[in-house]
Design an enzyme around this catalytic site. Structure first.
Site, PDB file in Angstrom:
ATOM      1  N   LYS A 186     -16.841  21.625  12.374  1.00  0.00           N
ATOM      2  CA  LYS A 186     -16.312  20.353  12.897  1.00  0.00           C
ATOM      3  C   LYS A 186     -15.051  19.980  12.114  1.00  0.00           C
ATOM      4  O   LYS A 186     -15.110  19.593  10.963  1.00  0.00           O
ATOM      5  CB  LYS A 186     -17.323  19.208  12.784  1.00  0.00           C
ATOM      6  N   GLY A 235     -14.394  16.784   1.839  1.00  0.00           N
ATOM      7  CA  GLY A 235     -13.964  15.447   2.260  1.00  0.00           C
ATOM      8  C   GLY A 235     -14.150  14.459   1.130  1.00  0.00           C
ATOM      9  O   GLY A 235     -14.168  14.838  -0.046  1.00  0.00           O
ATOM     10  N   SER A 236     -14.322  13.209   1.501  1.00  0.00           N
ATOM     11  CA  SER A 236     -14.392  12.152   0.487  1.00  0.00           C
ATOM     12  C   SER A 236     -15.751  12.154  -0.211  1.00  0.00           C
ATOM     13  O   SER A 236     -16.762  12.593   0.347  1.00  0.00           O
ATOM     14  CB  SER A 236     -14.151  10.803   1.146  1.00  0.00           C
ATOM     15  N   THR A 237     -15.763  11.606  -1.416  1.00  0.00           N
ATOM     16  CA  THR A 237     -17.019  11.511  -2.168  1.00  0.00           C
ATOM     17  C   THR A 237     -18.005  10.604  -1.432  1.00  0.00           C
ATOM     18  O   THR A 237     -19.212  10.898  -1.384  1.00  0.00           O
ATOM     19  CB  THR A 237     -16.713  10.992  -3.590  1.00  0.00           C
ATOM     20  N   GLY A 284     -19.508  12.589   1.286  1.00  0.00           N
ATOM     21  CA  GLY A 284     -20.316  13.643   0.658  1.00  0.00           C
ATOM     22  C   GLY A 284     -21.703  13.137   0.282  1.00  0.00           C
ATOM     23  O   GLY A 284     -22.709  13.831   0.467  1.00  0.00           O
ATOM     24  N   GLU A 293     -17.270  19.698  -1.498  1.00  0.00           N
ATOM     25  CA  GLU A 293     -15.962  19.711  -2.182  1.00  0.00           C
ATOM     26  C   GLU A 293     -15.343  18.351  -1.930  1.00  0.00           C
ATOM     27  O   GLU A 293     -14.941  18.044  -0.811  1.00  0.00           O
ATOM     28  CB  GLU A 293     -15.061  20.811  -1.596  1.00  0.00           C
ATOM     29  N   CYS A 352      -6.409  16.968  -2.653  1.00  0.00           N
ATOM     30  CA  CYS A 352      -7.584  16.652  -3.473  1.00  0.00           C
ATOM     31  C   CYS A 352      -7.271  16.861  -4.946  1.00  0.00           C
ATOM     32  O   CYS A 352      -7.770  16.153  -5.809  1.00  0.00           O
ATOM     33  CB  CYS A 352      -8.770  17.490  -3.052  1.00  0.00           C
ATOM     34  N   GLU A 375      -9.036   7.184  -5.835  1.00  0.00           N
ATOM     35  CA  GLU A 375      -8.256   8.197  -5.139  1.00  0.00           C
ATOM     36  C   GLU A 375      -7.488   7.532  -3.992  1.00  0.00           C
ATOM     37  O   GLU A 375      -8.090   6.913  -3.114  1.00  0.00           O
ATOM     38  CB  GLU A 375      -9.184   9.284  -4.573  1.00  0.00           C
TER      39      GLU A 375
HETATM   40  P1  NAD Z   1     -13.656  12.110   5.052  1.00  0.00           P
HETATM   41  O1  NAD Z   1     -14.778  12.197   4.101  1.00  0.00           O
HETATM   42  O2  NAD Z   1     -13.337  10.795   5.642  1.00  0.00           O
HETATM   43  O3  NAD Z   1     -13.875  13.095   6.293  1.00  0.00           O
HETATM   44  C1  NAD Z   1     -14.092  14.474   6.119  1.00  0.00           C
HETATM   45  C2  NAD Z   1     -14.822  15.003   7.332  1.00  0.00           C
HETATM   46  O4  NAD Z   1     -16.107  14.393   7.397  1.00  0.00           O
HETATM   47  C3  NAD Z   1     -14.138  14.720   8.661  1.00  0.00           C
HETATM   48  O5  NAD Z   1     -14.315  15.832   9.505  1.00  0.00           O
HETATM   49  C4  NAD Z   1     -14.925  13.525   9.182  1.00  0.00           C
HETATM   50  O6  NAD Z   1     -14.925  13.409  10.589  1.00  0.00           O
HETATM   51  C5  NAD Z   1     -16.320  13.831   8.685  1.00  0.00           C
HETATM   52  N1  NAD Z   1     -17.195  12.670   8.523  1.00  0.00           N
HETATM   53  C6  NAD Z   1     -16.850  11.366   8.370  1.00  0.00           C
HETATM   54  N2  NAD Z   1     -17.965  10.608   8.233  1.00  0.00           N
HETATM   55  C7  NAD Z   1     -19.024  11.452   8.297  1.00  0.00           C
HETATM   56  C8  NAD Z   1     -20.446  11.271   8.200  1.00  0.00           C
HETATM   57  N3  NAD Z   1     -20.984  10.079   8.001  1.00  0.00           N
HETATM   58  N4  NAD Z   1     -21.232  12.368   8.279  1.00  0.00           N
HETATM   59  C9  NAD Z   1     -20.700  13.598   8.441  1.00  0.00           C
HETATM   60  N5  NAD Z   1     -19.369  13.822   8.561  1.00  0.00           N
HETATM   61  C10 NAD Z   1     -18.541  12.770   8.479  1.00  0.00           C
HETATM   62  O7  NAD Z   1     -12.408  12.717   4.278  1.00  0.00           O
HETATM   63  P2  NAD Z   1     -10.926  12.881   4.815  1.00  0.00           P
HETATM   64  O8  NAD Z   1     -10.275  11.535   4.830  1.00  0.00           O
HETATM   65  O9  NAD Z   1     -10.919  13.693   6.045  1.00  0.00           O
HETATM   66  O10 NAD Z   1     -10.287  13.782   3.660  1.00  0.00           O
HETATM   67  C11 NAD Z   1      -9.840  13.270   2.467  1.00  0.00           C
HETATM   68  C12 NAD Z   1     -10.846  13.536   1.364  1.00  0.00           C
HETATM   69  O11 NAD Z   1     -11.119  14.930   1.281  1.00  0.00           O
HETATM   70  C13 NAD Z   1     -10.310  13.156   0.008  1.00  0.00           C
HETATM   71  O12 NAD Z   1     -11.306  12.475  -0.713  1.00  0.00           O
HETATM   72  C14 NAD Z   1     -10.000  14.492  -0.643  1.00  0.00           C
HETATM   73  O13 NAD Z   1     -10.002  14.480  -2.044  1.00  0.00           O
HETATM   74  C15 NAD Z   1     -11.067  15.348  -0.080  1.00  0.00           C
HETATM   75  N6  NAD Z   1     -10.728  16.766  -0.188  1.00  0.00           N
HETATM   76  C16 NAD Z   1     -11.386  17.511  -1.113  1.00  0.00           C
HETATM   77  C17 NAD Z   1     -11.063  18.859  -1.272  1.00  0.00           C
HETATM   78  C18 NAD Z   1     -11.790  19.714  -2.274  1.00  0.00           C
HETATM   79  O14 NAD Z   1     -11.736  20.931  -2.137  1.00  0.00           O
HETATM   80  N7  NAD Z   1     -12.471  19.157  -3.256  1.00  0.00           N
HETATM   81  C19 NAD Z   1     -10.069  19.426  -0.482  1.00  0.00           C
HETATM   82  C20 NAD Z   1      -9.415  18.624   0.454  1.00  0.00           C
HETATM   83  C21 NAD Z   1      -9.763  17.292   0.593  1.00  0.00           C
END
Ligand code: NAD
Length: 500
Positions: free
Chosen positions: A194, A246-248, A251, A269, A304, A402
């Site tokens: 996704k 994605g975001s903490t 996560g 991650e 990130c 962040e």
């Molecule tokens: P996000 O957490 O908002 O979304 C990430 C993904 O999760 C998207 O596909 C989103 O649709 C999905 N999502 C949202 N809510 C969800 C839920 N309740 N259940 C399941 N899936 C859900 O993050 P973002 O804004 O897309 O990305 C930015 C974040 O990603 C930042 O915190 C960044 O640090 C992190 N990031 C981390 C790494 C790493 O390798 N550590 C790499 C890139 C980005």
């Protein structure tokens, strides 16, 4: 004519507008619309215009994709394939991706606002290399024979987990996705990906090309949609593993969903607020300054690993900031399809407003040294100037949270101990850097920093596949990249055979 010299802004504009975008979900070897016909607008941050109507996957599509992945896994059309054949299929896929590299780069740029110079040189080649790298590993990595009692043979083997769901962000849409799907597929799993609702286009195209390259139906499925679609995957009883970037905050929810459902393997991650420490014996202040600018302004700060906390020793602070502000000037926002642009657009209005709100907070709690404004508004797109704050209080919000945008907090310290304490005083632990001429200091500080990646006298270097990538603390668990990534997508099996 398709020479490098002719690929200017006009070339890429014409090329991008000639693309026929098929933004349907890709399930079980077919492009499909949602059963209820739901779509969402894919808006380009370059100018705020709608570039595609994307299938909005709901429960029906998620169930179909998981069922297709399960069926293909149980039938063994991929997991049971001779490793050499699995490798060849992934290599054919990588070649096809390379043939479509311009198309994928243009899609990534118009979808996420990333500079075309970056998508053509980093994002797309990096994702293709990732597929090739894990394809190569398929017939190289084997199991172990354990040293057990003489009357036994003890085999330690790795087996694919089954159905792997990957949920990924928008900052490096295809690259981050490839760090999941390439090792998961190489290990023999079937995958449901996704992509982020903010950047779904390359993932969809790559799945179409995987099928074209001979990866069997159901093995690689892409279900575009919002967070709710990701949540359905996280809660799904027939998903064996979820790999999330994605975001903490999200996560944590994913982990809860795994706990509420089938305890699926959960790999996270997550975010970061990485410290970049400049000690007074830094070997090259000019290089450190240009590296510090790149660490926060590359990819519009949507990184990130962004070096968003710059820790500078008081003795060199003024001289260093002067150099930093000069380096920041080379990140003027421009048209993302212009190959000379070093800074593109912020991905969407939600992220734009988030960054602006942090800049407003920064104005109240720190001193603005440069930037701070939205720019190029006449384009209809979402652009922000590179922004630097001098922050006297490390507890300030802009220095702790962040932002995921081009906003740098400069903090001052007086001793190595002070720098390490400030650096480690964070809920995150993704990456950190230290600049020093002293080898002992370099190693000692590296050991004391609580982060998954440490750079010494550089930042963001070593982007090869050989290094594991991931975080300490609330930056997540598990590691992407390197052979260690295969551990996330395999179960370890011990088989004991009694000989007599
Ligand atoms: P996000 O957490 O908002 O979304 C990430 C993904 O999760 C998207 O596909 C989103 O649709 C999905 N999502 C949202 N809510 C969800 C839920 N309740 N259940 C399941 N899936 C859900 O993050 P973002 O804004 O897309 O990305 C930015 C974040 O990603 C930042 O915190 C960044 O640090 C992190 N990031 C981390 C790494 C790493 O390798 N550590 C790499 C890139 C980005």
């Amino acid at each position: 004519m398709d020479t490098k010299a002719t690929k200017d802004l006009q070339y890429w504009k014409n090329y991008a507008s000639s693309l026929k975008i098929d933004a349907r979900a890709f399930i079980d070897g077919k492009s499909v619309e949602a059963a209820d016909g739901a779509t969402f607008d894919c808006v380009s941050p370059i100018d705020g215009k709608v570039i595609a109507k994307v299938t909005q996957s709901g429960e029906t599509e998620i169930n179909l994709a998981v069922a297709a992945a399960r069926r293909s896994f149980e039938q063994g059309v991929w997991a049971g394939l001779n490793p050499r054949k699995r490798k060849s299929a992934m290599q054919r896929w990588a070649s096809l991706l390379r043939e479509h590299a311009d198309e994928l780069s243009a899609l990534e740029t118009i979808d996420a606002g990333k500079p075309i110079g970056d998508t053509t040189s980093v994002d797309i080649p990096g994702a293709i290399y990732c597929v090739e790298w894990f394809a190569e590993a398929i017939d190289k990595v084997g199991g172990e024979v354990a040293p057990v009692d003489h009357h036994l043979v003890g085999l330690v083997t790795r087996e694919p987990i089954g159905v792997v769901a990957a949920v990924v962000p928008w900052n490096f849409p295809l690259l981050m996705a490839s760090w999941k799907f390439a090792p998961a597929l190489a290990a023999g799993n079937s995958v449901v990906l996704k992509p982020s609702e903010k950047s779904p286009l390359t993932a969809i195209r790559v799945a179409q090309l995987a099928f074209e390259a001979g990866i069997p139906a159901g093995v690689f499925n892409v279900v575009p949609g919002f967070g709710s679609a990701g949540k359905l995957l996280a809660l799904h009883m027939d998903v064996d593993c979820i790999a999330f970037t994605g975001s903490t905050a999200v996560g944590k929810q994913i982990m809860q969903c795994a706990g509420q459902s089938n305890l699926k393997r959960t790999w996270l991650e997550l975010g970061g607020k990485s410290p970049n420490i400049i000690l007074p014996d830094c070997p090259d202040l000019d290089r450190a300054a240009s590296s510090a600018a790149s660490a926060i302004f590359y990819n519009m700060g949507e990184m990130c690993t962004a070096g968003s906390r710059l820790l500078v020793h008081r003795d060199i602070k003024d001289a260093f900031i002067e150099k930093l502000l000069v380096a920041a000037k080379s990140y003027t926002p421009g048209h993302p399809l212009d190959p000379s642009t070093s800074m593109g657009a912020i991905v969407d209005t939600i992220q734009l407003e988030r960054v602006q709100s942090y800049i407003e907070a920064g104005r109240a709690e720190a001193s603005l040294l440069t930037g701070g404004n939205r720019t190029l508004q006449d384009t209809g797109g979402y652009y922000i100037e590179p922004t630097v704050f001098d922050v006297s209080n490390p507890a300030a919000r802009i220095a702790r949270e962040e932002i995921f945008g081009p906003v740098l907090s400069v903090l001052t310290f007086d001793s190595v101990d002070d720098a390490v304490r400030i650096a480690n005083d964070s809920e995150y632990g993704l990456a950190a850097a230290v600049w020093t001429s002293n080898l002992t200091t370099a190693h000692e500080v590296s050991r004391r920093l609580r982060a998954g990646t440490i750079w010494v006298n550089c930042y963001d270097e070593g982007g090869d596949m050989n290094f594991p990538f991931g975080g300490y603390k609330q930056s997540g668990n598990g590691r992407d990249k390197s052979l260690h990534a295969l551990e996330k997508y395999t179960e370890l099996k011990s088989t004991l055979v009694r000989l007599r």
